[in-house]
Every structure is written in structure tokens, then in C-alpha cells.
Design a protein around this motif. Structure first.
Motif, PDB file in Angstrom:
ATOM      1  N   ASN A  91      52.065  36.217   4.025  1.00  0.00           N
ATOM      2  CA  ASN A  91      50.862  35.835   3.274  1.00  0.00           C
ATOM      3  C   ASN A  91      50.507  36.772   2.125  1.00  0.00           C
ATOM      4  O   ASN A  91      49.569  36.498   1.385  1.00  0.00           O
ATOM      5  N   GLU A  93      51.951  37.492  -0.777  1.00  0.00           N
ATOM      6  CA  GLU A  93      52.112  36.912  -2.132  1.00  0.00           C
ATOM      7  C   GLU A  93      50.973  35.948  -2.460  1.00  0.00           C
ATOM      8  O   GLU A  93      50.340  36.057  -3.515  1.00  0.00           O
ATOM      9  N   SER A  94      50.694  35.025  -1.573  1.00  0.00           N
ATOM     10  CA  SER A  94      49.643  34.037  -1.856  1.00  0.00           C
ATOM     11  C   SER A  94      48.266  34.696  -1.919  1.00  0.00           C
ATOM     12  O   SER A  94      47.438  34.330  -2.773  1.00  0.00           O
ATOM     13  N   MET A  96      47.605  37.797  -2.859  1.00  0.00           N
ATOM     14  CA  MET A  96      47.519  38.542  -4.121  1.00  0.00           C
ATOM     15  C   MET A  96      47.210  37.590  -5.276  1.00  0.00           C
ATOM     16  O   MET A  96      46.392  37.904  -6.152  1.00  0.00           O
ATOM     17  N   LYS A  97      47.832  36.432  -5.274  1.00  0.00           N
ATOM     18  CA  LYS A  97      47.566  35.444  -6.330  1.00  0.00           C
ATOM     19  C   LYS A  97      46.117  34.981  -6.287  1.00  0.00           C
ATOM     20  O   LYS A  97      45.433  34.911  -7.312  1.00  0.00           O
ATOM     21  N   LYS A  98      45.608  34.696  -5.071  1.00  0.00           N
ATOM     22  CA  LYS A  98      44.216  34.246  -4.934  1.00  0.00           C
ATOM     23  C   LYS A  98      43.255  35.351  -5.376  1.00  0.00           C
ATOM     24  O   LYS A  98      42.282  35.103  -6.088  1.00  0.00           O
ATOM     25  N   LEU A 100      43.828  37.910  -7.444  1.00  0.00           N
ATOM     26  CA  LEU A 100      43.897  38.117  -8.888  1.00  0.00           C
ATOM     27  C   LEU A 100      43.243  36.968  -9.654  1.00  0.00           C
ATOM     28  O   LEU A 100      42.599  37.188 -10.690  1.00  0.00           O
ATOM     29  N   SER A 101      43.399  35.745  -9.150  1.00  0.00           N
ATOM     30  CA  SER A 101      42.766  34.613  -9.839  1.00  0.00           C
ATOM     31  C   SER A 101      41.245  34.722  -9.772  1.00  0.00           C
ATOM     32  O   SER A 101      40.548  34.434 -10.751  1.00  0.00           O
ATOM     33  N   LYS A 102      40.694  35.173  -8.645  1.00  0.00           N
ATOM     34  CA  LYS A 102      39.242  35.342  -8.522  1.00  0.00           C
ATOM     35  C   LYS A 102      38.740  36.464  -9.440  1.00  0.00           C
ATOM     36  O   LYS A 102      37.667  36.381 -10.000  1.00  0.00           O
ATOM     37  N   CYS A 104      40.417  37.740 -12.247  1.00  0.00           N
ATOM     38  CA  CYS A 104      40.730  37.557 -13.668  1.00  0.00           C
ATOM     39  C   CYS A 104      40.154  36.278 -14.262  1.00  0.00           C
ATOM     40  O   CYS A 104      39.840  36.235 -15.455  1.00  0.00           O
ATOM     41  N   ASP A 105      40.070  35.228 -13.509  1.00  0.00           N
ATOM     42  CA  ASP A 105      39.557  33.949 -14.025  1.00  0.00           C
ATOM     43  C   ASP A 105      38.053  33.892 -13.825  1.00  0.00           C
ATOM     44  O   ASP A 105      37.561  33.435 -12.793  1.00  0.00           O
TER      45      ASP A 105
END
Length: 118
Positions: A91, A93-94, A96-98, A100-102, A104-105
Motif C-alpha cells: 500500500n 505507493e498508493s 504516497m500518491k493519495k 501527495l495529491s491532497k 499538492c492539489d
């Protein structure tokens, strides 16, 4: 006079015999007390050894089962760590993506409780 001195001599001899008997009785009493003390010490030692033997027996029974328990607990702990490590790798990778999206976006919005100043 001789009868009187004879009576005194008899009294002195009787007193001496009584004193000797008293000392002999004290010696016998001392011997008996010493013997009783030795017997009590021997009995206490025997009892102590018996209780220690029972304690060691119970201790080995309990410790033997605790040894099995510690092995089971060690095995369960190792398994739990292995599961957590594999879950982390699956888990990571997923997540880290979540994350970073929270971070940065960013979409700016006005808070619903905001009231503009009049």
C-alpha cells in the motif's frame, strides 16, 4: 552437743545432696532442651527440603508451559510483523500518491461559515 553437731552435719549433708540433685536436674533439662532443639532443626530442614522439592516440581510444570507460550507468542509476533511489512509494501505507493495529491492539489474555496464584512 554431739547430737546437736550431728544434726547440723546431717542437715548440711542433706542440703548438699539437694543441691547436687538440683544441678543434675538442670543438666538433664539442658540436655533435653539441646536434644529437642536438634530434633526440631532436623525436622525443619526435612520439611524445608520437602517443600522446596514440591516448589521445584510445580515450577518446572509452570515454566514448561510458559516456555511453550513464549514460543507461540514469538511465532505470532513474527507473523504479525511479516503481515504488517507486506501490507506496508503493498500500500505504500498508493498511499504516497493519495497523500501527495491532497497536499499538492489545492482547490481554494470559501468556508461555508465565512460572512463577508458589510
Amino acid at each position: 552437743m554431739t547430737s546437736q553437731s550431728q544434726g547440723i552435719q546431717q542437715l548440711l549433708q542433706a542440703e548438699k545432696r539437694a543441691k547436687d540433685k538440683l544441678e543434675e536436674a538442670k543438666k538433664r533439662k539442658g540436655k533435653r532442651l539441646k536434644q529437642a532443639k536438634e530434633e526440631a532443626t532436623a525436622e525443619i530442614d526435612h520439611y524445608r527440603l520437602q517443600r522446596e522439592k514440591e516448589f521445584r516440581s510445580k515450577e518446572t510444570n509452570v515454566m514448561g508451559s510458559q516456555g511453550n507460550l513464549s514460543a507461540k507468542i514469538e511465532e505470532q509476533t513474527t507473523e504479525a510483523v511479516r503481515n504488517l511489512t507486506s501490507s506496508y509494501h503493498r500500500n505504500m505507493e498508493s498511499m504516497m500518491k493519495k497523500l501527495l495529491s491532497k497536499i499538492c492539489d489545492i482547490s481554494p474555496e470559501i468556508h461555508p461559515n465565512f460572512r463577508p464584512a458589510v
